[in-house]
Design an enzyme around this catalytic site. Structure first.
Site, mmCIF file in Angstrom:
data_model
loop_
_atom_site.group_PDB
_atom_site.id
_atom_site.type_symbol
_atom_site.label_atom_id
_atom_site.label_comp_id
_atom_site.label_asym_id
_atom_site.label_seq_id
_atom_site.Cartn_x
_atom_site.Cartn_y
_atom_site.Cartn_z
ATOM 1 N N CYS A 164 0.802 -1.219 0.000
ATOM 2 C CA CYS A 164 0.000 0.000 0.000
ATOM 3 C C CYS A 164 0.836 1.271 0.000
ATOM 4 O O CYS A 164 0.282 2.377 -0.038
ATOM 5 C CB CYS A 164 -0.953 -0.013 1.192
ATOM 6 S SG CYS A 164 -2.022 -1.475 1.203
ATOM 7 N N HIS A 302 -2.724 7.930 5.979
ATOM 8 C CA HIS A 302 -2.939 6.604 5.397
ATOM 9 C C HIS A 302 -4.318 6.119 5.829
ATOM 10 O O HIS A 302 -5.070 5.596 5.021
ATOM 11 C CB HIS A 302 -1.837 5.648 5.855
ATOM 12 C CG HIS A 302 -1.896 4.305 5.206
ATOM 13 N ND1 HIS A 302 -1.822 4.150 3.843
ATOM 14 C CD2 HIS A 302 -2.035 3.053 5.728
ATOM 15 C CE1 HIS A 302 -1.899 2.852 3.543
ATOM 16 N NE2 HIS A 302 -2.043 2.179 4.661
ATOM 17 N N GLU A 313 -0.784 5.027 13.244
ATOM 18 C CA GLU A 313 -0.430 6.238 12.513
ATOM 19 C C GLU A 313 -0.535 7.475 13.396
ATOM 20 O O GLU A 313 0.330 8.367 13.339
ATOM 21 C CB GLU A 313 -1.316 6.403 11.271
ATOM 22 C CG GLU A 313 -0.929 7.619 10.441
ATOM 23 C CD GLU A 313 -1.636 7.704 9.106
ATOM 24 O OE1 GLU A 313 -1.222 8.531 8.265
ATOM 25 O OE2 GLU A 313 -2.596 6.934 8.880
ATOM 26 N N LYS A 334 -9.771 8.034 2.477
ATOM 27 C CA LYS A 334 -10.195 6.646 2.227
ATOM 28 C C LYS A 334 -11.601 6.403 2.760
ATOM 29 O O LYS A 334 -12.244 5.420 2.375
ATOM 30 C CB LYS A 334 -9.212 5.663 2.862
ATOM 31 C CG LYS A 334 -7.862 5.576 2.172
ATOM 32 C CD LYS A 334 -6.981 4.501 2.810
ATOM 33 C CE LYS A 334 -5.638 4.364 2.109
ATOM 34 N NZ LYS A 334 -4.718 5.481 2.411
ATOM 35 N N HIS A 339 -9.884 2.003 -0.026
ATOM 36 C CA HIS A 339 -8.433 1.844 -0.006
ATOM 37 C C HIS A 339 -7.983 1.227 -1.322
ATOM 38 O O HIS A 339 -8.248 0.051 -1.592
ATOM 39 C CB HIS A 339 -8.040 0.954 1.178
ATOM 40 C CG HIS A 339 -6.563 0.849 1.393
ATOM 41 N ND1 HIS A 339 -5.641 1.533 0.633
ATOM 42 C CD2 HIS A 339 -5.845 0.123 2.300
ATOM 43 C CE1 HIS A 339 -4.428 1.234 1.055
ATOM 44 N NE2 HIS A 339 -4.522 0.393 2.055
ATOM 45 N N PHE A 398 2.019 -3.435 3.932
ATOM 46 C CA PHE A 398 2.407 -4.720 4.531
ATOM 47 C C PHE A 398 3.894 -4.970 4.289
ATOM 48 O O PHE A 398 4.418 -4.677 3.213
ATOM 49 C CB PHE A 398 1.602 -5.865 3.912
ATOM 50 C CG PHE A 398 0.172 -5.960 4.390
ATOM 51 C CD1 PHE A 398 -0.287 -5.226 5.460
ATOM 52 C CD2 PHE A 398 -0.722 -6.823 3.752
ATOM 53 C CE1 PHE A 398 -1.605 -5.339 5.892
ATOM 54 C CE2 PHE A 398 -2.032 -6.939 4.181
ATOM 55 C CZ PHE A 398 -2.477 -6.195 5.250
#
Length: 412
Positions: A164, A302, A313, A334, A339, A398
């Site tokens: 991502c 994010h 975050e 998002k 996403h 990830f």
């Protein structure tokens, strides 16, 4: 000598629209692009919602014979790249030298739809019926490859795959390429198309996605105490970056300036983020931009709407920004776009550029009860008119991949 780098064109293919003006209007008005999935049977899936693109025809952008040899994520990349080039009023070979024009467009997963279809053919009809285009349709670098082929861009051509964080890394590496003088123009961003049976099944098995199927538009709720997972999106975000000299020489319209890029690795866990990694990416970008934390007015987070990710975050922002964390606006778009995985960084860098252009901040929607642990100014539920000189975009993937891009209002 470091070359200054500016944004001169942008193209977005999202569930909120394919036109920049429409996309921005929907975004600042808090409209959701999330709905029930219609193109596949979701009866056996815990999650039945996504930010799917329903009004897209690849033949509007590529010839039929070419479209048949491309996965959906490449269709999106081609469309967004064409829109970005048109927006920049740039044609490779006319307004830029082909050998000095490059492409870096990434994808977190690549041609999943193609892999699924061809695997089914393999299992039901045998290996001789598998398409000879399986491999070139599936591999993640084909977004860059295809855009290069169809635009004539012969400069640096590569791809980025960092889950991502992909889109942001692609933009950051393009920024570096121009900054050090290896290209005048870069076509860059990210694309993704993973709303497929196996894509949905994989994330459902991880219990990573929201199951608020009865209220699709309210399912993505970053920083809300009742958030229960992310909502998958699809599409592409592509930008045209140019050296300032090149842009000025050709009389380009300059939208914003890219001033900082930071990366870090968590070295922690496959899927569980470490706030320290996020903080270091932001600190690295701020140092690269040669600004102070107090100069940052807006953070496009994010903010995926997962219980663990959002909190991580927020902790990272507090660590990187100190006291200023309480004074910076932080929103997650998002909540409306879903996403886009590898495409998220491209879309969200575009959003930061539009924020600078319009002096408006898009909201974080569906914050009905803000998590006390996420106690920053998350611009809840309503757009805000606010002066923004510097905007920062975060992307985390990830594997512990962290990328941060910083944009500034262009000043001659």
């Amino acid at each position: 000598m470091k070359h200054r780098v500016v944004i001169t064109g942008m193209g977005a293919i999202t569930s909120l629209g394919h036109d920049l003006d429409l996309f921005w209007e929907n975004l600042i008005n808090g409209k959701s692009g999330i709905s029930l999935i219609e193109h596949m049977d979701t009866a056996d899936y815990n999650t039945k919602i996504a930010a799917s693109i329903k009004d897209f025809d690849p033949l509007d952008y590529v010839e039929k014979k070419d479209a048949r040899k491309m996965d959906r994520f490449v269709h999106f990349a081609e469309a967004a790249a064409q829109k970005a080039l048109k927006h920049a009023e740039l044609k490779v070979g006319e307004q830029s030298i082909p050998e000095r024009t490059g492409v870096i467009i990434g994808s977190g997963i690549g041609g999943l739809q193609t892999l699924e279809k061809q695997h089914e053919i393999l299992m039901t009809k045998g290996p001789k019926r598998v398409s000879p285009f399986l491999i070139p349709m599936m591999i993640a670098n084909m977004a860059s490859g295809s855009v290069s082929i169809h635009t004539g861009a012969k400069g640096p051509n590569t791809t980025v795959v960092t889950a991502c964080a992909t889109g942001s890394n692609a933009i950051g590496e393009s920024f570096r390429t121009i900054e050090r003088g290896d290209a005048d123009v870069m076509i860059c961003g990210g694309a993704e198309a993973t709303i497929t049976p196996i894509g949905m099944a994989g994330f459902c098995s991880m219990r990573a996605m929201s199951t608020r199927n009865d209220e699709p538009e309210k399912a993505s709720r970053p920083f809300d105490v009742h958030r229960d997972g992310f909502v998958m999106g699809e599409g592409a975000g592509v930008l045209i970056l140019e050296s300032l000299e090149h842009a000025v020489k050709r009389g380009a319209n300059i939208i914003a300036e890219v001033i900082g890029y930071g990366m870090s690795g968590d070295a922690h866990h496959m899927t569980d983020p470490d706030p320290d990694g996020a903080a270091r990416a932001m600190k690295n970008a701020i140092a690269d931009a040669e600004i102070s934390v107090s100069d940052v007015d807006y953070i496009n987070a994010h903010g995926t709407s997962t219980p663990v990710g959002d909190l991580s975050e927020i902790k990272g922002i507090k660590s990187a920004f100190g006291e200023h964390a309480q004074h910076v606006a932080v929103s997650s778009t998002k909540s409306m776009t879903g996403h886009l995985l590898g495409g998220a960084g491209g879309i969200e860098t575009i959003i930061c550029a539009l924020t600078l252009q319009h002096q408006q901040i898009a909201p974080t929607m569906n914050v009905d009860e803000q998590d006390p642990s996420c106690d920053l100014d998350v611009v809840p539920n309503q757009m805000r008119e606010q002066g923004v000189e510097v905007a920062l975009s975060n992307s985390f993937g990830f594997g512990g991949h962290n990328a941060t891009i910083i944009l500034k209002k262009y000043d001659e």
